[in-house]
Design an enzyme around this catalytic site. Structure first.
Site, mmCIF file in Angstrom:
data_model
loop_
_atom_site.group_PDB
_atom_site.id
_atom_site.type_symbol
_atom_site.label_atom_id
_atom_site.label_comp_id
_atom_site.label_asym_id
_atom_site.label_seq_id
_atom_site.Cartn_x
_atom_site.Cartn_y
_atom_site.Cartn_z
ATOM 1 N N SER A 42 46.338 35.928 34.705
ATOM 2 C CA SER A 42 45.480 36.770 35.527
ATOM 3 C C SER A 42 46.321 37.837 36.231
ATOM 4 O O SER A 42 46.978 38.639 35.571
ATOM 5 C CB SER A 42 44.681 35.904 36.501
ATOM 6 O OG SER A 42 43.580 36.598 37.036
ATOM 7 N N ASP A 182 39.522 34.794 32.000
ATOM 8 C CA ASP A 182 40.700 34.566 32.832
ATOM 9 C C ASP A 182 41.480 33.296 32.460
ATOM 10 O O ASP A 182 40.917 32.206 32.384
ATOM 11 C CB ASP A 182 40.229 34.451 34.289
ATOM 12 C CG ASP A 182 41.326 34.682 35.290
ATOM 13 O OD1 ASP A 182 42.403 34.099 35.127
ATOM 14 O OD2 ASP A 182 41.100 35.451 36.249
#
Length: 273
Positions: A42, A182
């Site tokens: 991320s 993510d």
């Protein structure tokens, strides 16, 4: 001796704070950019790409601080986000099944069409580096954990964008006909990917909010490696506030990381050397 740098997730605050930590350590004589392996999840995938392509981190943050606007940050449905993470942390669910359920929620997120462009602006160099960089993501349809690298066939910008696609905030990113979300859906750090390294530095912006059991199990996977863990101090946590996606955090979070780097330089330096 092989050295690994693990950079965890944490939104705008995480990118800026990690950039501040790495910059501050560099000024203190600890150069994390010499890592043999960088693992980015991320926010960490953005910083990992910047570090491994030789970008000036402070300039990159300053550019974002001068260009990001509220209009480009989607309204966050915190109830939906909390529901998603409630599923991920449900011990009664098999992890991949939990990720698949969250993926279904993520794929219902409206696509504004700006996500890839936004990530691209953060990467001065848009090609995979020579250094081994691993970028984590999760297949939103199956819940399968995916690790992108220079040999995976995914463009760097797309790989980083997928790793930053927070479920119920940003839509999953399409790569090769599949949609990915993510990498933090699997773990805030995915530190176990550094297994086999002699020394590992883990920079984790969301350590104060993430369950420690998962982190401890990942560190155990590293075996006899020397490990240094950098989590935000109280001052940094106070800067982050409640919304780590707030574009107003670019400079304050960078400065918080820069200041904290001095306090952790000795410990990190001993591990790194």
């Amino acid at each position: 001796m092989t050295r690994a740098l693990v950079l965890g997730g944490g939104g705008v605050a995480g990118i800026a704070w990690e950039a501040g930590i790495v910059t501050g350590l560099r000024r203190a004589g600890v150069e994390l950019g010499t890592a043999d392996l960088v693992v980015g999840t991320s926010a960490g995938s953005v910083v990992g790409a910047l570090v491994t392509t030789g970008a000036d981190l402070e300039s990159a943050v300053a550019a974002q601080a001068g260009s990001e606007t509220e209009a480009r940050v989607p309204a966050v449905d915190m109830e939906a986000v909390m529901a998603a993470f409630g599923i991920l942390f449900d011990p009664s669910l098999e992890p991949r099944e939990a990720r698949r359920r969250v993926g279904a929620m993520a794929m219902a997120t409206k696509d504004t069409g700006a996500r890839i462009e936004t990530i691209g602006e953060r990467l001065p160099v848009k090609e995979w580096p020579e250094c081994r960089l691993l970028v984590t993501a999760v297949d939103a349809g199956t819940g399968e954990f995916v690790v992108w690298d220079r040999d995976s066939g995914a463009p760097l910008v797309s790989a980083v964008a997928s790793s930053c696609a927070v479920p119920c905030v940003f839509p999953p990113v399409e790569i090769g006909g599949r949609r990915y979300m993510d990498g933090g859906v699997r773990s805030a750090t995915n530190a176990d990917l550094a297994k086999g390294s002699s020394a590992v530095v883990i920079v984790e912006p969301m350590a104060h909010l993430s369950p420690r059991s998962r982190f401890r199990s990942e560190v155990a996977e590293l075996g006899d490696a020397a490990v240094a863990h950098v989590a935000p101090d109280e001052a940094s946590v106070a800067v982050f506030g409640a919304n780590v996606l707030d574009p107003a955090l670019w400079r304050p979070a960078f400065d918080a990381g820069l200041a904290q780097a001095l306090a952790v330089a000795d410990a990190v330096g001993k591990t790194w050397s």
